[in-house]
Design a protein around this motif. Structure first.
Motif, mmCIF file in Angstrom:
data_model
loop_
_atom_site.group_PDB
_atom_site.id
_atom_site.type_symbol
_atom_site.label_atom_id
_atom_site.label_comp_id
_atom_site.label_asym_id
_atom_site.label_seq_id
_atom_site.Cartn_x
_atom_site.Cartn_y
_atom_site.Cartn_z
ATOM 1 N N GLY A 21 0.746 -1.150 -0.026
ATOM 2 C CA GLY A 21 0.044 0.047 0.050
ATOM 3 C C GLY A 21 0.781 1.222 -0.125
ATOM 4 O O GLY A 21 2.161 1.315 -0.043
ATOM 5 N N PRO A 22 0.108 2.465 -0.032
ATOM 6 C CA PRO A 22 1.039 3.764 -0.179
ATOM 7 C C PRO A 22 1.577 3.895 1.389
ATOM 8 O O PRO A 22 3.052 4.525 1.412
ATOM 9 N N ASP A 23 1.452 3.150 2.317
ATOM 10 C CA ASP A 23 2.239 3.097 3.576
ATOM 11 C C ASP A 23 3.613 2.242 3.377
ATOM 12 O O ASP A 23 4.173 2.085 4.628
ATOM 13 N N GLY A 24 3.700 1.371 2.367
ATOM 14 C CA GLY A 24 4.593 0.478 2.198
ATOM 15 C C GLY A 24 4.485 -0.921 2.993
ATOM 16 O O GLY A 24 5.141 -1.694 2.477
ATOM 17 N N VAL A 25 3.156 -1.047 3.462
ATOM 18 C CA VAL A 25 3.053 -2.457 4.021
ATOM 19 C C VAL A 25 2.626 -3.184 2.874
ATOM 20 O O VAL A 25 1.515 -2.818 2.157
ATOM 21 N N ARG A 27 0.192 -6.265 1.674
ATOM 22 C CA ARG A 27 -0.893 -7.011 2.352
ATOM 23 C C ARG A 27 -1.496 -8.113 1.183
ATOM 24 O O ARG A 27 -1.263 -7.960 -0.114
ATOM 25 N N THR A 28 -2.084 -9.136 1.843
ATOM 26 C CA THR A 28 -2.478 -10.246 1.116
ATOM 27 C C THR A 28 -3.988 -9.802 0.437
ATOM 28 O O THR A 28 -4.791 -9.713 1.083
ATOM 29 N N ALA A 29 -4.049 -10.135 -0.927
ATOM 30 C CA ALA A 29 -5.369 -10.272 -1.477
ATOM 31 C C ALA A 29 -5.524 -11.467 -2.317
ATOM 32 O O ALA A 29 -4.569 -12.273 -2.487
ATOM 33 N N THR A 30 -6.548 -11.850 -2.708
ATOM 34 C CA THR A 30 -6.905 -13.093 -3.516
ATOM 35 C C THR A 30 -7.887 -12.997 -4.912
ATOM 36 O O THR A 30 -8.868 -12.235 -4.487
ATOM 37 N N LEU A 31 -7.198 -13.096 -5.780
ATOM 38 C CA LEU A 31 -8.047 -13.110 -7.149
ATOM 39 C C LEU A 31 -8.764 -14.309 -7.372
ATOM 40 O O LEU A 31 -7.966 -15.380 -7.460
ATOM 41 N N ILE A 32 -10.037 -14.351 -7.935
ATOM 42 C CA ILE A 32 -10.787 -15.593 -8.061
ATOM 43 C C ILE A 32 -11.183 -15.436 -9.544
ATOM 44 O O ILE A 32 -11.585 -14.352 -10.238
ATOM 45 N N PHE A 75 -14.722 -13.309 -16.336
ATOM 46 C CA PHE A 75 -15.160 -12.913 -14.982
ATOM 47 C C PHE A 75 -14.045 -12.988 -13.782
ATOM 48 O O PHE A 75 -13.538 -14.209 -14.032
ATOM 49 N N TYR A 76 -13.506 -11.879 -12.998
ATOM 50 C CA TYR A 76 -12.653 -12.277 -12.020
ATOM 51 C C TYR A 76 -13.415 -11.521 -10.664
ATOM 52 O O TYR A 76 -14.190 -10.514 -10.901
ATOM 53 N N ALA A 77 -13.090 -12.014 -9.449
ATOM 54 C CA ALA A 77 -13.412 -11.391 -8.351
ATOM 55 C C ALA A 77 -12.383 -11.040 -7.582
ATOM 56 O O ALA A 77 -11.308 -11.936 -7.626
ATOM 57 N N LEU A 78 -12.435 -10.115 -6.584
ATOM 58 C CA LEU A 78 -11.321 -9.949 -5.620
ATOM 59 C C LEU A 78 -11.566 -9.871 -4.166
ATOM 60 O O LEU A 78 -12.641 -9.513 -3.861
ATOM 61 N N ASP A 79 -11.028 -10.853 -3.592
ATOM 62 C CA ASP A 79 -11.337 -10.884 -2.017
ATOM 63 C C ASP A 79 -10.143 -9.974 -1.451
ATOM 64 O O ASP A 79 -9.066 -10.291 -1.287
ATOM 65 N N MET A 80 -10.642 -8.717 -0.985
ATOM 66 C CA MET A 80 -9.538 -7.693 -0.748
ATOM 67 C C MET A 80 -8.999 -7.948 0.559
ATOM 68 O O MET A 80 -9.476 -8.932 1.564
ATOM 69 N N HIS A 81 -7.995 -7.277 1.018
ATOM 70 C CA HIS A 81 -7.237 -7.767 2.250
ATOM 71 C C HIS A 81 -7.924 -7.666 3.411
ATOM 72 O O HIS A 81 -8.988 -6.737 3.404
ATOM 73 N N ASN A 82 -8.113 -8.539 4.323
ATOM 74 C CA ASN A 82 -8.827 -8.583 5.591
ATOM 75 C C ASN A 82 -10.180 -9.001 5.382
ATOM 76 O O ASN A 82 -10.982 -8.938 6.140
ATOM 77 N N HIS A 83 -10.290 -9.686 4.117
ATOM 78 C CA HIS A 83 -11.604 -10.392 3.782
ATOM 79 C C HIS A 83 -11.484 -11.568 3.464
ATOM 80 O O HIS A 83 -10.832 -11.663 2.590
ATOM 81 N N GLY A 84 -12.492 -12.451 3.672
ATOM 82 C CA GLY A 84 -12.822 -13.896 2.882
ATOM 83 C C GLY A 84 -11.548 -14.665 2.896
ATOM 84 O O GLY A 84 -10.726 -14.975 3.823
ATOM 85 N N LEU A 99 -9.033 3.843 2.467
ATOM 86 C CA LEU A 99 -9.445 3.433 1.328
ATOM 87 C C LEU A 99 -8.524 2.979 0.204
ATOM 88 O O LEU A 99 -8.624 2.175 -0.804
ATOM 89 N N ALA A 100 -7.401 3.866 0.203
ATOM 90 C CA ALA A 100 -6.532 3.895 -1.054
ATOM 91 C C ALA A 100 -5.544 2.887 -0.669
ATOM 92 O O ALA A 100 -4.917 2.516 -1.624
ATOM 93 N N ASP A 101 -5.569 2.144 0.528
ATOM 94 C CA ASP A 101 -4.862 1.091 0.786
ATOM 95 C C ASP A 101 -5.279 0.046 -0.072
ATOM 96 O O ASP A 101 -4.578 -1.004 -0.516
#
Length: 322
Positions: A21-25, A27-32, A75-84, A99-101
């Motif tokens: 993210g903008p803060d340099g951290v 984060r894990t997300a998942t693409l379906i 079709f693709y979906a994204l489970d954003m970080h800290n979700h699902g 939200l910019a993260d």
């Protein structure tokens, strides 16, 4: 990381990835990804759509994937970080401080979609908080999009902007000092009751990914939502076509009402409808009688109406086949 079999079934695969993210951290997300078992003859869609879920939610609506496929979109979906699928042990479920993260993981997902064969600009779809996130990402990445589809997007607080401003003044100081502080707010499971097959709905939900009472509301998260809504209130000036799908009514009481079976029991659709026209130059608002908060989880006849309206909009503004 490579694509792997997803729990939704043999036609779905997923892949976790990391984005900073903008803060340099990082984060894990998942693409379906959805790929039909028996592709239509000559199927080779270059148009693609990416779906963003709401807060305390994840992607599970396989019918939505099949609709977009039938319309000519990969079709693709994204489970954003800290979700699902992206929840990490010890992490605060649903939390984000800005939200910019989400921007880097959405952009990275789009890179992966293009590497998977998509060409041309992306159609972005968002539900509820995901609709707010999608709108803000679209405003910062206008060249990447061909269209924006919003399903009950959380563009404004209940009532009016005055409620939002008052809430910002109350939560802002706490969010700056102790952003992960849990706010003791009334808990309601009414919407979950209308959609979950464990209650009175028809959808099989994983309660770890979509808790009946949602994740705890934290000060930093609420402050991020309010800041995002304030940005929308100033006008996003999007040039791409925008579709906003809403229920015709809201039922937001603190006690159960039978109206909640045929209205939005989460958000104020009238405030959102009014705010929607500030998104851009070409905005279509569809109000659907009997729809729930997620119009595509509504009873069968109602969601068929919602899909028909989306199909009509795609015939006018969609990019599949162009």
């Amino acid at each position: 990381m490579a694509w792997q079999q997803d729990f939704l079934g043999p036609e779905f695969t997923s892949r976790p990835f990391s984005a900073a993210g903008p803060d340099g951290v990082a984060r894990t997300a998942t693409l379906i990804r959805y790929r039909p078992a028996t592709p239509a003859p000559g199927r080779n869609p270059k148009a693609a759509v990416l779906f963003l879920h709401g807060w305390s939610d994840y992607f599970f609506n396989t019918d939505l994937a099949r609709f977009w496929e039938s319309a000519g979109y990969a079709f693709y979906a994204l489970d954003m970080h800290n979700h699902g699928r992206s929840l990490q042990p010890g992490s605060p479920g649903g939390y984000v401080a800005d939200l910019a993260d989400y921007d880097p993981e959405i952009s990275r997902a789009w890179d992966l979609i293009r590497a998977d064969g998509a060409a041309g600009p992306l159609t972005l779809m968002g539900h509820s908080t995901g609709g707010l996130v999608a709108s803000l990402w679209a405003s910062r990445n206008p060249e990447a999009l061909s269209g924006l589809v919003l399903n009950s997007p959380w563009l404004e607080m209940h009532g009016s902007h005055l409620v939002r401003r008052a809430a910002s003044g109350l939560v802002g100081p706490l969010a700056r000092r102790r952003p992960e502080t849990v706010l003791r707010l009334p808990e309601r499971g009414f919407y979950w009751r209308t959609i979950s097959s464990s209650a009175e709905g028809e959808w099989d939900l994983d309660d770890a990914y979509r808790p009946p009472m949602a994740f705890p509301v934290r000060a930093g998260w609420l402050s991020a939502i309010l800041a995002g809504q304030a940005r929308v209130a100033k006008g996003l000036r999007l040039d791409v076509p925008v579709l906003v799908l809403l229920s015709q009514g809201s039922a937001n009481g603190m006690v159960w009402s039978e109206e909640m079976r045929r209205t939005d029991a989460v958000l104020d659709v009238h405030a959102i409808g009014a705010r929607a026209f500030g998104l851009g130059t070409t905005v279509t608002v569809e109000k659907i009688g009997g729809a729930l908060h997620d119009v595509f989880l509504s009873p069968e006849k109602v969601r068929a109406d919602a899909y028909a309206r989306l199909a009509r909009w795609l015939r006018a503004y969609g990019t599949a086949g162009i």
